[in-house]
Design a protein around this motif. Sequence first.
Motif, PDB file in Angstrom:
ATOM      1  N   GLU A  98       0.829  -1.206   0.000  1.00  0.00           N
ATOM      2  CA  GLU A  98       0.000   0.000   0.000  1.00  0.00           C
ATOM      3  C   GLU A  98       0.871   1.265   0.000  1.00  0.00           C
ATOM      4  OE1 GLU A  98      -2.820   0.294   3.229  1.00  0.00           O
ATOM      5  OE2 GLU A  98      -4.030   1.757   2.147  1.00  0.00           O
ATOM      6  N   HIS A  99       1.964   1.207   0.752  1.00  0.00           N
ATOM      7  CA  HIS A  99       2.909   2.332   0.763  1.00  0.00           C
ATOM      8  C   HIS A  99       3.404   2.640  -0.650  1.00  0.00           C
ATOM      9  CE1 HIS A  99       7.250   3.432   0.630  1.00  0.00           C
ATOM     10  NE2 HIS A  99       6.867   4.396   1.438  1.00  0.00           N
ATOM     11  N   ASN A 100       3.841   1.603  -1.347  1.00  0.00           N
ATOM     12  CA  ASN A 100       4.369   1.803  -2.701  1.00  0.00           C
ATOM     13  C   ASN A 100       3.297   2.343  -3.643  1.00  0.00           C
ATOM     14  OD1 ASN A 100       6.722   0.796  -1.701  1.00  0.00           O
ATOM     15  ND2 ASN A 100       6.559  -1.221  -2.678  1.00  0.00           N
ATOM     16  N   ARG A 101       2.088   1.810  -3.492  1.00  0.00           N
ATOM     17  CA  ARG A 101       0.991   2.242  -4.360  1.00  0.00           C
ATOM     18  C   ARG A 101       0.670   3.723  -4.113  1.00  0.00           C
ATOM     19  NH1 ARG A 101      -4.021   2.551  -3.537  1.00  0.00           N
ATOM     20  NH2 ARG A 101      -4.174   1.265  -1.678  1.00  0.00           N
ATOM     21  N   ILE A 102       0.625   4.114  -2.834  1.00  0.00           N
ATOM     22  CA  ILE A 102       0.307   5.512  -2.498  1.00  0.00           C
ATOM     23  C   ILE A 102       1.365   6.464  -3.074  1.00  0.00           C
ATOM     24  CG2 ILE A 102       0.203   7.173  -0.584  1.00  0.00           C
ATOM     25  CD1 ILE A 102      -1.121   4.900   1.092  1.00  0.00           C
ATOM     26  N   VAL A 103       2.648   6.118  -2.832  1.00  0.00           N
ATOM     27  CA  VAL A 103       3.726   6.990  -3.335  1.00  0.00           C
ATOM     28  C   VAL A 103       3.632   7.108  -4.854  1.00  0.00           C
ATOM     29  CG1 VAL A 103       6.227   7.233  -3.593  1.00  0.00           C
ATOM     30  CG2 VAL A 103       5.271   6.512  -1.390  1.00  0.00           C
ATOM     31  N   CYS A 104       3.411   5.976  -5.493  1.00  0.00           N
ATOM     32  CA  CYS A 104       3.346   5.972  -6.955  1.00  0.00           C
ATOM     33  C   CYS A 104       2.171   6.816  -7.464  1.00  0.00           C
ATOM     34  CB  CYS A 104       3.239   4.541  -7.467  1.00  0.00           C
ATOM     35  SG  CYS A 104       3.498   4.412  -9.237  1.00  0.00           S
ATOM     36  N   GLU A 105       1.034   6.706  -6.783  1.00  0.00           N
ATOM     37  CA  GLU A 105      -0.139   7.498  -7.196  1.00  0.00           C
ATOM     38  C   GLU A 105       0.114   8.997  -7.071  1.00  0.00           C
ATOM     39  OE1 GLU A 105      -3.603   6.174  -5.055  1.00  0.00           O
ATOM     40  OE2 GLU A 105      -3.651   4.285  -6.201  1.00  0.00           O
TER      41      GLU A 105
END
Lengths: 454, 193
Positions: free
Chosen positions: A86-93
């Motif tokens: 989820e961390h990676n997804r948030i940063v990427c978004e």
Amino acid sequence: MNGHPQAAAAFNRDEAHVDWHDTALWAVRQKRDTMAGTVRNWESLRSLGSQIKAHTLSNLGQYLEQFEKNALQNGVKVHWAADAREHNRIVCEILKQHKVGKLVKSKSMLTEECGLNPYLEAQGIEVTDTDLGERIVQLAKEHPSHIVMPAIHKKREEIDLLFQEHLGTRRSGGDALYLTREARKHLRQRFLQADAALTGVNFAIAETGGFVVCTNEGNADMGVHATPLHIACMGIEKIIPAQEHLGVFLRLLARSATGQPITTYSSHFRAPAPGQEIHIVIVDNGRSNQLGRPEFRNSLHCIRCGACINTCPVYRRSGGHSYGYTIPGPIGSILAPGKDLHRHASLPFASTLCGSCHDVCPVKIDIHKQLFRWRQVIVREEGADFFKTLAMKATAFVFARPGLFAFGGKVGRLLLKITPRFLVYSRLNSWGKQRELPAPPGQSFTEWYKRERG
Amino acid sequence: MSKSKILDSIRKNQPGAIPLPEIDPALFADEGNLREAFTSVLTAIGGNVHAVNSPEAALPILKAAFPDAAKILCRVEGIDLNTVDPDSITSAAELDDLDLAIIPGAFGVAENGAIWVPESALSRRVLPFITAHLAIVMDGSQIVGTMHEAYPRLKDFREGFGVFIAGPSKTADIEQSLVIGAHGPLSLSVFLI
């Protein structure tokens, strides 16, 4: 399963380099001692650090909510990530929303833990680590081997070759001044061309909603102030209650880490500059589970100074990569099993339990005791190696029988004297692989005592 | 939603209340001259410290130390060295070739040689980091002993950014060889009035 011993054996092939590694880290430990010695009531300061952290963990939920509320009021955006994915997804978004093609990063062990770089690269974002040590390991396609000195395992000649290949430098034999200046030029361009900057967080202050980032190189500030978007990623345990507590932790951190009185830059962020955005990502990723294990809970006190790593006799001689976990050394060895017991089962055994880690820890984590407790959990849940179990059983059998123990001692001392060397140091004797056995004494302590006092 | 999931897990797992200790600054206070202690620590971490009677007195020292500085941005009254108009700068890149920045410091900390620089002392946040050389001019009477005395002074600080600067930027990431001048300034000069 390949664990710490196998990886350490690989590191130990270059004996001269191991000696250098050992000495270099011990020198940092000595600098820490000198610096701690100049602070009046250092031990009280450590106790304060530990008590503030213990208090904070006992009110963690409340402090996180207070932090979020204040950060939002300051105009900072706050995100919550339950795990690495989820961390990676948030940063990427966030990056995608801002059409970011180039990201500069300062040191963040959390993003290493989450595997953020490969994730973003797979999405077509160019990621540049800007701490010199991290840039070196990034160019070498490796991972940091130390949380404060990421490239401590690398020889200057290797770095020289790496820079020749990637930065087009001349052959310098590993001239640190020249290579650092070249890296400065190279990374200056990256800072100025970047669309966004990502940093870690050393301390997040519930009272103000602000956070502090510490560096010596100035790379976090160069990235953040040169770009319109700042993303700061923090584990839930980075919270402290109030600004005055920074006084305690900033006094402890650099002195424990590198033997400096303070890092060159302690940057206090509270609100974005005009035209800029700040996003904070608060990450759990297993930390709240660790909070629920009373016997391992205070591992969450850690402020990531690396003092336990520098002092550890096993780390110094086995190198950070031998641990196979983002955070190596003693502290990593008590954090990793909480994440994945099976995968990291060898780590709590990579210790002599000497307790030096606990002695230097600025927030008094009883690392050596937790290593011992993890061993008990691991043997219970994972079982022990057949030979180790056998040896333990045999030892217990002999130790319970004084007559047999005395007889065994006699036989052993005699055998050690008359057995040829190649048999004593055969493959069965793993203790003697890199060490000489002590010369067998002529008599046992009991025999000596009876003669002297009997 | 992850926020409630995380907070639920924390509330389930956090221990019963543990009291917050008081910090007693007196416990950590060292005796001795603050200005001398500050000067000696800052010098040890690579700063150049000058005692001057006025900001104007820093001028000849700066001219002698940086004879080739072509692009200078000064935020201190009384030092007439500006070659650029701070208000004309619209991006960090325009400061990439800045040779020298001269800024005021709010106060110093004797135990570690750090100087507090609030955002309001800068034209842009990037200024004290992007410049090749940095000079800080500070009232020499504004020095506290330890960080425990520093934070009460920041109790009412409400600016978006502020930084403790302690010496020039540095790194030892290549075989532990200390190199002064990493990504930030290559040198730090401090003028104590």
